[in-house]
Design an enzyme around this catalytic site. Structure first.
Site, PDB file in Angstrom:
ATOM      1  N   TYR A 180     -47.856 -57.880-100.303  1.00  0.00           N
ATOM      2  CA  TYR A 180     -47.494 -56.520-101.103  1.00  0.00           C
ATOM      3  C   TYR A 180     -48.832 -55.890-101.240  1.00  0.00           C
ATOM      4  CZ  TYR A 180     -50.148 -58.906-104.859  1.00  0.00           C
ATOM      5  OH  TYR A 180     -51.180 -59.501-105.948  1.00  0.00           O
ATOM      6  N   CYS A 181     -48.482 -54.535-101.321  1.00  0.00           N
ATOM      7  CA  CYS A 181     -49.750 -53.815-101.469  1.00  0.00           C
ATOM      8  C   CYS A 181     -49.232 -52.524-102.373  1.00  0.00           C
ATOM      9  CB  CYS A 181     -50.345 -53.169-100.228  1.00  0.00           C
ATOM     10  SG  CYS A 181     -49.034 -52.298 -99.269  1.00  0.00           S
ATOM     11  N   THR A 182     -49.888 -51.275-102.680  1.00  0.00           N
ATOM     12  CA  THR A 182     -49.504 -50.156-103.555  1.00  0.00           C
ATOM     13  C   THR A 182     -48.189 -49.786-103.276  1.00  0.00           C
ATOM     14  OG1 THR A 182     -51.730 -49.813-103.699  1.00  0.00           O
ATOM     15  CG2 THR A 182     -50.150 -48.168-104.746  1.00  0.00           C
TER      16      THR A 182
END
Ligand SMILES: [Zn+2]
Ligand SMILES: [Zn+2]
Length: 286
Positions: A180-182
């Site tokens: 996951y990331c922004t």
């Protein structure tokens, strides 16, 4: 009403320089500010401006066939979020330092992790023991991350390849891993790099933390604040957001981050109100 748009699209661009000129002129004519990156692999942007102008930008950008499917994420702006406009061409949309490893076709990144909507993520977590793998810089995770996430020791995105190749995460190669990331863009690339390196069950959170927060706020698996690369610094999904950061100087709970006081240093530190103006990394003490 000022608005901010966040978007990206992996698609082969034969002439990114031509797209750069078109996008720059379009933004200038609409009075939009922000940053747009182009590469042979696609486009990545954050732009802000008045609602009518932003709407028109979306319509015009989607007229170009390869960008017709761009998923624009909207958020509220303050009006002076982006005083400048920068539209550039780079070898990579996200600087993993692996432009030749990334394969992109009309369908996007080739060989990436399986996409999960926020609801599908919850279904998966209910069925299996999954490991969350943070696809951001380690400092971003200091104020917010998914429950029990693995936070790789990376100062910048270009450290990921060496970090993956170090063997430190080989024990995860046979088990379900959710990156996951922004907003999802870093995981498009990261998940493909992991699949290539033998991670056998890789998922990516589609739309990233931002979309997850819109759907589940602080009532799900996310804990804390979301670090953002603009003047806001960080955002909370609700008044119930947990405060998991600790001031680097005194340990007080905080979700604020500041750059090290040394102007040549790019280290971001968690600061409480009392230490907001005196952020100092270990290499640059006062
Ligand atoms: Zn403090
Ligand atoms: Zn420093």
């Amino acid at each position: 009403m000022p608005k901010i748009l966040l978007f990206y699209c992996f698609t082969p661009l034969a002439d990114p320089e031509a797209i750069r000129l078109w996008q720059r002129d379009l933004c200038e004519s609409l009075g939009l500010g922000g940053r747009i990156l182009l590469s042979p692999h696609g486009i990545n942007g954050t732009v802000g401006g008045e609602l009518a102008a932003v709407k028109r930008y979306v319509r015009k950008t989607r007229e170009y066939a390869p960008f017709s499917g761009i998923d624009f994420k909207w958020s509220e702006g303050t009006g002076d979020d982006f005083p400048r406009l920068s539209v550039r061409v780079r070898p990579e949309l996200v600087s993993f330092g692996a432009p030749d490893e990334l394969q992109v076709d009309e369908g996007g990144v080739v060989g990436g992790g399986e996409r999960l909507t926020p609801a599908q993520l919850h279904e998966l977590v209910a069925q299996k023991e999954v490991t969350f793998f943070d696809g951001r810089n380690a400092f971003e995770a200091q104020i917010g991350r998914f429950a029990d996430a693995v936070v790789p020791d990376v100062e910048a995105t270009r450290d990921f390849v060496a970090e993956l190749d170090s063997g430190a995460y080989d024990h995860l190669k046979g088990s379900p891993v959710v990156t996951y990331c922004t907003g999802g863009i870093r995981c498009e690339v990261l998940s493909s790099l992991m699949v290539k390196r033998g991670f056998s069950e890789v998922y990516q959170l589609d739309g990233g933390i931002a979309r997850y927060g819109e759907e589940f706020g602080d009532s799900g698996l996310w804990e804390g604040s979301l670090y953002v690369f603009d003047k806001r610094g960080s955002v909370q999904f609700s008044p119930d957001a947990a405060v998991i950061g600790e001031c680097h100087a005194c340990g007080a709970p905080s979700s604020s981050m500041r750059n090290c006081h040394d102007l040549s240093c790019r280290t971001q530190l968690v600061v409480c109100e009392a230490h907001a103006e005196s952020a100092a990394c270990p290499e640059h003490p006062h």
